[in-house]
Design a protein around this motif. Structure first.
Motif, short mmCIF file in Angstrom:
data_model
loop_
_atom_site.label_atom_id
_atom_site.label_comp_id
_atom_site.label_asym_id
_atom_site.label_seq_id
_atom_site.Cartn_x
_atom_site.Cartn_y
_atom_site.Cartn_z
N VAL A 110 0.76 -1.08 -0.24
CA VAL A 110 -0.17 -0.13 -0.11
C VAL A 110 0.67 1.82 0.61
CG1 VAL A 110 -1.95 1.55 0.97
CG2 VAL A 110 -1.71 -1.37 1.47
N VAL A 111 0.49 2.46 -1.20
CA VAL A 111 1.05 3.18 -1.11
C VAL A 111 0.30 4.65 -0.45
CG1 VAL A 111 2.99 4.94 -2.71
CG2 VAL A 111 3.06 2.11 -2.95
N LEU A 112 0.79 5.16 0.34
CA LEU A 112 0.27 6.18 0.63
C LEU A 112 1.00 8.05 -0.13
CD1 LEU A 112 0.40 6.13 4.50
CD2 LEU A 112 -1.37 5.21 2.95
N ASP A 113 0.51 8.06 -1.20
CA ASP A 113 0.63 8.63 -2.68
C ASP A 113 0.60 10.51 -2.26
OD1 ASP A 113 1.51 9.66 -5.12
OD2 ASP A 113 0.79 8.78 -5.86
N ASN A 114 0.88 11.23 -1.49
CA ASN A 114 0.77 12.71 -1.30
C ASN A 114 1.08 13.28 -2.59
OD1 ASN A 114 3.50 12.53 -0.33
ND2 ASN A 114 2.73 13.87 1.35
N GLU A 115 2.15 12.92 -3.49
CA GLU A 115 2.98 13.17 -4.52
C GLU A 115 3.65 14.06 -3.80
OE1 GLU A 115 -0.65 15.28 -7.20
OE2 GLU A 115 -1.16 13.10 -7.68
N ARG A 116 4.30 13.92 -3.22
CA ARG A 116 6.10 14.89 -2.39
C ARG A 116 6.97 14.63 -2.05
NH1 ARG A 116 4.84 20.01 -3.70
NH2 ARG A 116 2.29 20.59 -3.71
N TYR A 117 7.82 14.56 -0.98
CA TYR A 117 8.88 13.73 -0.94
C TYR A 117 8.78 14.48 0.50
CZ TYR A 117 10.53 12.18 -5.30
OH TYR A 117 10.75 11.84 -6.52
N ALA A 172 -1.65 -1.14 -4.19
CA ALA A 172 -2.85 -0.05 -3.44
C ALA A 172 -2.30 1.03 -4.22
CB ALA A 172 -4.33 -0.33 -2.89
N ASN A 173 -2.26 1.91 -4.96
CA ASN A 173 -2.10 3.11 -4.62
C ASN A 173 -3.21 4.15 -4.08
OD1 ASN A 173 0.19 4.72 -5.23
ND2 ASN A 173 -1.04 6.27 -6.63
N VAL A 174 -3.13 4.81 -3.17
CA VAL A 174 -4.12 5.88 -2.47
C VAL A 174 -3.74 6.75 -1.79
CG1 VAL A 174 -5.13 5.46 -0.02
CG2 VAL A 174 -4.31 3.61 -0.49
N LYS A 175 -4.25 8.03 -2.53
CA LYS A 175 -3.59 9.29 -2.85
C LYS A 175 -4.25 9.91 -1.36
CE LYS A 175 -2.54 9.84 -7.07
NZ LYS A 175 -1.30 10.73 -7.12
N ILE A 176 -3.39 10.61 -1.10
CA ILE A 176 -4.08 11.24 0.24
C ILE A 176 -3.46 12.50 0.55
CG2 ILE A 176 -3.08 8.88 1.64
CD1 ILE A 176 -0.74 10.21 2.29
N ASP A 177 -3.90 13.54 1.67
CA ASP A 177 -3.55 15.01 2.05
C ASP A 177 -2.23 15.03 2.43
OD1 ASP A 177 -3.22 14.65 4.47
OD2 ASP A 177 -5.90 14.79 3.76
N GLY A 178 -1.60 15.88 2.53
CA GLY A 178 -0.81 16.25 2.19
C GLY A 178 -0.55 17.06 3.49
N ALA A 179 -1.10 16.90 4.67
CA ALA A 179 -1.11 17.41 5.61
C ALA A 179 0.45 16.81 6.02
CB ALA A 179 -2.00 17.28 6.51
N ASN A 180 0.48 18.00 7.30
CA ASN A 180 1.87 17.75 8.60
C ASN A 180 1.46 17.55 9.34
OD1 ASN A 180 4.27 17.75 9.35
ND2 ASN A 180 4.84 19.80 9.03
N VAL A 181 1.57 16.40 9.65
CA VAL A 181 0.59 16.15 10.84
C VAL A 181 1.94 15.34 12.34
CG1 VAL A 181 -1.71 14.95 10.55
CG2 VAL A 181 0.73 12.97 9.85
N GLU A 182 1.24 15.55 13.34
CA GLU A 182 1.88 15.11 14.36
C GLU A 182 2.93 13.94 14.20
OE1 GLU A 182 2.34 14.60 19.55
OE2 GLU A 182 0.31 14.80 18.06
#
Length: 196
Positions: free
Chosen positions: A101-108, A162-172
Motif C-alpha cells: 500500500v503506497v500512501l501517495d501525497n505526491e511529495r517527498y 494499492a496506490n492511495v491518494k492522501i492529503d499532504g497534511a503535516n501531522v504530529e
C-alpha cells in the motif's frame, strides 16, 4: 479527484490495521512508520528508519519466509519510486500473502516536501501491473480502502498493490521504538522464533 478531497493518511492506515489479526506490517521510511505507530504499536509492526527504498523488499522476504502469515507493506510514494525495481521481483515471485500500500501525497515528505514524480508522470499502478502484479489499483475513497482491508488477510490471491491518494497534511510525528534489535526480536517472538 480534487486536491481538496484527498484522504487523511492516519485514517487510511488506522483502517488498514484495524482487526489485523496476525498480519505483519512493514512501515516505510518516515511518515508511514509514524502513521503505523499512531494506529497503535503492535508486536508485528516492523518499522524502517533509514532504509529508504527497502520496505517492499523487506516485506517480500517476510512474505516468502512466512507464507501462512499476511504481510502488508505501508510506504510512501517517494520510497516506492526509489525502490521501484522491487515491484518486478514481487511480480516474479508472486507471494499470495503480500500486499503493498503506497500512501501517495505526491511529495517527498522526508526531504522538504518537494513535488514527486507521481504528481506529473509516474503511474505507480501502471508500473506495478507491468511488473506482473495483476491486482493493482488506484484508491481515492475510504470506501475503496475498506474494500481492500479483507484482501490484506487473503493468503492466496496476492500479491496486491494499492496506490492511495492522501492529503499532504503535516501531522504530529508519533515516533515508535527505534531499537532495531528489539523490533526484530519482537516480531520473531510473535512468529514463534527465538531471539537473535
Amino acid at each position: 479527484m480534487s486536491k481538496t478531497n484527498l484522504l487523511d493518511r492516519r485514517a487510511v492506515v488506522a483502517s488498514l490495521l484495524k482487526d489485523r489479526k496476525g498480519m505483519v506490517a512493514v512501515g516505510g521510511l518516515g511518515a508511514s512508520t509514524n502513521d503505523m505507530a499512531a494506529a497503535g504499536d503492535h508486536d508485528r509492526n516492523f518499522y524502517l528508519w533509514g532504509g529508504m527504498g527497502g520496505a517492499v523488499m523487506m516485506g517480500l522476504g517476510l512474505a516468502l519466509a512466512q507464507p501462512d502469515v499476511p504481510v502488508v507493506v505501508i510506504t510512501g510514494d517517494g520510497e516506492m519510486l526509489m525502490g521501484i525495481g522491487s515491484l518486478a521481483t514481487v511480480g516474479m515471485q508472486k507471494p499470495g500473502n503480500l500486499s503493498i500500500v503506497v500512501l501517495d501525497n505526491e511529495r517527498y515528505g522526508e526531504t522538504g516536501g518537494q513535488t514527486s514524480h507521481t504528481s506529473v508522470a509516474a503511474d505507480l499502478v501502471g508500473v506495478a501491473r507491468a511488473c506482473g502484479i495483476a491486482d493493482s489499483r488506484a484508491i481515492s475513497t475510504m470506501a475503496e480502502v475498506e474494500a481492500l482491508v479483507p484482501k490484506l488477510h487473503d493468503l492466496k490471491s496476492g500479491p496486491r498493490f494499492a496506490n492511495v491518494k492522501i492529503d499532504g497534511a503535516n501531522v504530529e510525528r508519533i515516533l515508535p521504538m527505534r531499537d532495531g534489535t528489539f523490533i526484530v526480536n519482537r516480531i520473531r517472538g510473535s512468529l514463534g522464533f527465538p531471539p537473535l
